[in-house]
Design a protein around this motif. Sequence first.
Motif, mmCIF file in Angstrom:
data_model
loop_
_atom_site.group_PDB
_atom_site.id
_atom_site.type_symbol
_atom_site.label_atom_id
_atom_site.label_comp_id
_atom_site.label_asym_id
_atom_site.label_seq_id
_atom_site.Cartn_x
_atom_site.Cartn_y
_atom_site.Cartn_z
ATOM 1 N N GLY A 58 43.153 34.173 47.715
ATOM 2 C CA GLY A 58 42.825 34.743 46.110
ATOM 3 C C GLY A 58 43.527 34.264 44.586
ATOM 4 O O GLY A 58 44.370 33.216 44.928
ATOM 5 N N LEU A 59 43.085 33.883 43.746
ATOM 6 C CA LEU A 59 43.431 33.822 42.305
ATOM 7 C C LEU A 59 43.886 34.798 41.741
ATOM 8 O O LEU A 59 43.459 35.985 42.009
ATOM 9 C CB LEU A 59 42.281 32.948 41.581
ATOM 10 C CG LEU A 59 41.418 31.447 41.738
ATOM 11 C CD1 LEU A 59 40.721 31.898 42.913
ATOM 12 C CD2 LEU A 59 40.721 31.351 41.141
ATOM 13 N N ILE A 60 45.567 34.430 41.117
ATOM 14 C CA ILE A 60 45.933 35.683 40.355
ATOM 15 C C ILE A 60 46.698 35.469 39.354
ATOM 16 O O ILE A 60 46.905 33.837 38.466
ATOM 17 C CB ILE A 60 47.366 35.933 41.049
ATOM 18 C CG1 ILE A 60 47.209 36.717 42.941
ATOM 19 C CG2 ILE A 60 48.030 37.115 40.593
ATOM 20 C CD1 ILE A 60 47.802 37.135 43.749
ATOM 21 N N GLY A 61 46.189 35.869 38.249
ATOM 22 C CA GLY A 61 46.270 35.958 36.719
ATOM 23 C C GLY A 61 44.761 36.089 36.360
ATOM 24 O O GLY A 61 43.517 37.447 36.726
ATOM 25 N N ASP A 62 44.840 35.433 35.154
ATOM 26 C CA ASP A 62 43.600 36.026 34.061
ATOM 27 C C ASP A 62 42.633 35.056 34.672
ATOM 28 O O ASP A 62 42.119 33.942 34.378
ATOM 29 C CB ASP A 62 43.822 35.548 32.578
ATOM 30 C CG ASP A 62 42.342 35.774 32.156
ATOM 31 O OD1 ASP A 62 41.492 36.481 32.367
ATOM 32 O OD2 ASP A 62 42.845 36.042 30.933
ATOM 33 N N THR A 63 41.660 35.422 35.441
ATOM 34 C CA THR A 63 40.196 35.431 36.097
ATOM 35 C C THR A 63 39.501 34.728 35.242
ATOM 36 O O THR A 63 38.317 34.530 35.742
ATOM 37 C CB THR A 63 40.224 34.867 37.658
ATOM 38 O OG1 THR A 63 39.974 36.853 37.473
ATOM 39 C CG2 THR A 63 40.869 34.707 38.420
ATOM 40 N N SER A 64 39.123 35.814 34.219
ATOM 41 C CA SER A 64 37.839 35.989 32.968
ATOM 42 C C SER A 64 37.347 34.919 32.819
ATOM 43 O O SER A 64 36.250 35.214 32.661
ATOM 44 C CB SER A 64 38.143 36.937 31.661
ATOM 45 O OG SER A 64 39.418 36.486 30.894
ATOM 46 N N HIS A 65 37.594 33.399 32.637
ATOM 47 C CA HIS A 65 37.194 32.372 31.714
ATOM 48 C C HIS A 65 37.065 31.359 32.988
ATOM 49 O O HIS A 65 36.391 30.305 32.999
ATOM 50 C CB HIS A 65 38.019 31.909 31.049
ATOM 51 C CG HIS A 65 38.498 33.393 29.783
ATOM 52 N ND1 HIS A 65 37.516 33.430 28.995
ATOM 53 C CD2 HIS A 65 39.387 33.213 29.740
ATOM 54 C CE1 HIS A 65 38.671 33.469 28.330
ATOM 55 N NE2 HIS A 65 39.392 34.562 28.630
ATOM 56 N N VAL A 66 37.065 31.460 34.441
ATOM 57 C CA VAL A 66 37.148 31.132 36.091
ATOM 58 C C VAL A 66 35.324 31.040 36.143
ATOM 59 O O VAL A 66 34.966 31.784 35.700
ATOM 60 C CB VAL A 66 37.916 31.354 36.607
ATOM 61 C CG1 VAL A 66 37.331 30.728 37.776
ATOM 62 C CG2 VAL A 66 39.634 31.679 36.099
#
Length: 337
Positions: A40-48
């Motif tokens: 899982g990726l935790i944090g702001d992933t909006s730009h990934v």
Amino acid sequence: MIIVMRADVEPQDVDSVKSKIQELGLEVYESKGINYHIIGLIGDTSHVDDESFKTMRGVEKVIHVQEPFKRASRVFHPENSVINVNGTSIGGEKLAVIAGPCSVESKAQITEIAVEVKKAGAGFLRGGAFKPRTSPYSFQGLKEEGLEYLKYAKEITQLPIVVELMSADKLELFEEHVDVIQIGARNMQNFDLLRAVGQTRKPVLLKRGLSATIEEFLTAAEYILAGGNENVILCERGIRTFETYTRNTLDISAVPVIKKLSHLPVIVDPSHASGIWWMVEPLAMAAIAVGADGLMIEVHNDPKNALCDGNQSITPENFRHLMDRIKDLAKIQNRKI
Ligand code: PEP
Ligand code: MN
């Protein structure tokens, strides 16, 4: 956002994915079972950029998680969490029954009730020492003295104790003496308190806020999990609705919804949900029927003279009756009690 790795993934491919996540300034959450391996990726992933992960070796697929809770989500952690409390567990095959008075009133009272509920099959003893009362003139609990009496009752019965923590300045005391830290409905969004219990490794029983949505409830749990404390148990205890016959309205549908959305164990408190002693047994039955992992029941040896919540407290005799009925239901549900 989560990345599902292939079943036959090589360890170095997992490491490459993890490094890439860290390079993006995000936190890695890894969850592995017999048939799955999730990162899982935790944090702001909006730009990934999904594509950059999809093309990496060992990656099966990339899934976006819309909900604001991540660590609490079943997508991140597909298997049920089982919380260990002094060698007994909550969330496994055995139903967790937490019983006891709303408040500790005296050494004799809590000890007598503890012995009775233990005999009837309860697995945990509850009792308030620091009470969140609506009126400042109502009984506020015996505080540290109450905690001492609870410890005595634990010594006699060996039942782990569940006690509500109201402010972080008592956390050290609770860490030393309490087995499960309860965060009450009124503090469900006390974010500093949630962060504080996130720093311990003691099991935390988080009660749903009086007017909290399920999403807000799970996001409150996320605060505790984000601090590194994975030992969170959720408790549905009724919500405010327009109905006035009952103290609150038991949101029975919250149990299957939470089970679908989250891996955390869910128990039900029919005492605070109804506010009426004779409704406790039928609501407890309903809770087990919809898949709750346990119950929190207020039991008092003299409900009429209780200093707190007497109307919703059942006698030890009625508690025995409730336990007998729950035993039959547990069998149907393939659970033990
Ligand atoms: C309690 O369990 O005694 C209590 C105060 O419950 P709630 O926080 O659900 O009102
Ligand atoms: Mn109460």
